[in-house]
Scaffold this active site. Structure first.
Site, mmCIF file in Angstrom:
data_model
loop_
_atom_site.group_PDB
_atom_site.id
_atom_site.type_symbol
_atom_site.label_atom_id
_atom_site.label_comp_id
_atom_site.label_asym_id
_atom_site.label_seq_id
_atom_site.Cartn_x
_atom_site.Cartn_y
_atom_site.Cartn_z
ATOM 1 N N HIS A 415 0.806 -1.218 0.000
ATOM 2 C CA HIS A 415 0.000 0.000 0.000
ATOM 3 C C HIS A 415 0.844 1.275 0.000
ATOM 4 O O HIS A 415 0.307 2.382 -0.081
ATOM 5 C CB HIS A 415 -0.936 0.006 1.208
ATOM 6 C CG HIS A 415 -2.276 0.629 0.913
ATOM 7 N ND1 HIS A 415 -2.502 1.452 -0.158
ATOM 8 C CD2 HIS A 415 -3.460 0.562 1.575
ATOM 9 C CE1 HIS A 415 -3.760 1.865 -0.161
ATOM 10 N NE2 HIS A 415 -4.362 1.341 0.879
ATOM 11 N N ASP A 419 -2.303 1.713 -4.575
ATOM 12 C CA ASP A 419 -3.523 2.052 -3.841
ATOM 13 C C ASP A 419 -4.650 1.080 -4.217
ATOM 14 O O ASP A 419 -4.480 0.196 -5.074
ATOM 15 C CB ASP A 419 -3.934 3.503 -4.094
ATOM 16 C CG ASP A 419 -4.128 3.815 -5.569
ATOM 17 O OD1 ASP A 419 -4.431 2.890 -6.344
ATOM 18 O OD2 ASP A 419 -3.979 4.990 -5.946
#
Length: 438
Positions: A415, A419
């Site tokens: 992450h 995304d």
């Protein structure tokens, strides 16, 4: 080798070619000194490239006259690195070579690889208790550093404790060797992990009694790699469901003819590799790695496939440039790599360089999985078991209940750079390629 004879007795010893794309190498260690007598094909130095470390033999029998490239120096392929005074007798019959080490070894020689003394069973030094732990912020580990770590049984956690001198805090080869020469003072030190002032407690948990089984070297490396990955990458896992009915039916109808025509078994793995490579090409930002504050967008699409070894350990052989190959070529490579894995015959270059990994947890009967990212990649796909289920199918004339071959796909992604939109879109595209198989 391309050593060129310049006079009746003096040979210019040049750095030989180490591989197709290798243009230079770093002198790790000279195993001889000036004045030493050497035999033809005797190993006289170690050279490191960005891919592998190599031992280089002498091209002739004779005496080392001059060493022109010191340890730690970077030299081009074909560059003269030493001069050897050749003996008149160059017959294949070797002379008796003394096994005694030279009294005055080069001060810049690297430490000998005494692996037995560097295993986890070694006793901690008194310095380890007071050694200050400063975790490196630059988490990039080069292939060369990984090879050195494997040779010396150094975990990723221990690598992160070594003081660095490279640009932007990058760990250099010289940093690692200096650390080894100092006796690995941080080997047994316990770092304090802090998050907003909170210290992880050292809980004295009851581990129970029973048979004690020591991890083999590969299992230790896998464990370190997994812990390192979870510490480095904030993992997020997304899931989709794919209807593989068309793919299953096509394979069942064509696998016999495929094997007769190409001489290769057609498993699901080549089909998965082909589809994933197409999806990676559609979403190139899934094909990256993180280097400090930079993102490296990879030029090649190399698909790794997690494979079980006879020992039960996992290894990741790699299909290089998968997006440029047709199904029969991918099938041939997948079958060859799987066979080598079963026979423990995989070479280093066949298990390195992956840019995206597939883990087929369905092979073991699992419905789905939450895989751990194979560093330094930023995403990994898990494919679950293909299971027939009654599904509601929508048609213009109305809905129908049909028996369909369904599979869950799960994508774990880093992450920091991937995304939810990118991760979810990529995973959906993989499922679409599986479903729209033609």
């Amino acid at each position: 080798m391309s050593e060129e004879k310049k006079s009746p007795s003096i040979w210019e010893f040049k750095l030989p070619k180490m591989g197709e794309s290798i243009t230079e190498g770093t002198i790790i260690n000279w195993l001889v000194n000036e004045g030493d007598e050497v035999e033809k094909d005797q190993i006289i130095l170690e050279v490191a490239t960005d891919k592998v470390d190599s031992e280089v033999p002498s091209p002739v029998r004779g005496t080392i006259k001059n060493i022109l490239a010191e340890a730690d120096s970077i030299v081009k392929v074909g560059e003269v690195i030493a001069k050897i005074e050749a003996s008149e007798d160059q017959s294949d019959q070797p002379k008796e070579v003394s096994t005694k080490k030279p009294e005055a070894e080069s001060k810049k020689s690297k430490p000998a690889k005494k692996k037995a003394a560097l295993t986890s069973s070694s006793k901690p030094t008194s310095d380890a208790k007071t050694y200050t732990i400063n975790k490196n912020q630059n988490t990039y580990i080069s292939p060369l550093i990984q090879n050195i770590a494997i040779d010396y049984h150094i975990s990723y956690e221990e690598l992160a404790r070594i003081p660095t001198t490279g640009h932007d805090g990058r760990l250099r080869k010289s940093d690692v060797f200096k650390y080894i020469e100092e006796g690995r003072p941080a080997q047994f030190a316990q770092p304090q992990t802090e998050t907003n002032g909170f210290q992880v407690p050292d809980l004295k948990l009851e581990k129970g009694k029973g048979e004690i089984i020591e991890m083999d070297r590969m299992r230790q490396m896998i464990a370190d790699h997994m812990v390192y990955s979870k510490h480095t990458s904030p993992h997020v896992t997304a899931y989709v469901e794919a209807d593989l009915t068309d793919m299953v039916n096509w394979r069942n109808a064509n696998k016999k003819a495929f094997q007769e025509k190409y001489g290769e078994k057609l498993t699901f793995t080549p089909l998965f590799v082909e589809a994933v490579a197409k999806a990676v090409k559609d979403f190139p930002m899934i094909n990256v790695s993180v280097d400090g504050k930079n993102i490296i967008k990879k030029e090649e699409i190399n698909i790794g496939m997690a494979t079980a070894l006879p020992s039960g350990n996992l290894i990741v052989p790699v299909v290089k440039n998968a997006d440029q190959k047709d199904l029969k070529t991918i099938a041939k490579e997948v079958n060859a790599l799987a066979e080598k894995a079963r026979e423990n015959k995989l070479k280093h270059e066949e298990t390195s360089g992956s840019t995206f990994t597939i883990s087929n947890v369905g092979t073991f009967g699992s419905l789905m999985g939450t895989p751990i990212i194979n560093q330094p990649e930023v995403a990994i796909l898990a494919t679950g078991i293909i299971k027939k289920r009654a599904e509601v199918m929508e048609y213009e004339e109305g809905d129908k209940i049909e028996i369909r071959s369904m599979m869950y796909l799960s994508l774990s992604f880093d992450h920091r750079v991937v995304d939810g939109f990118l991760g979810g879109s990529f995973l959906r595209r993989v499922a679409d390629y599986f479903e729209d198989f033609n």
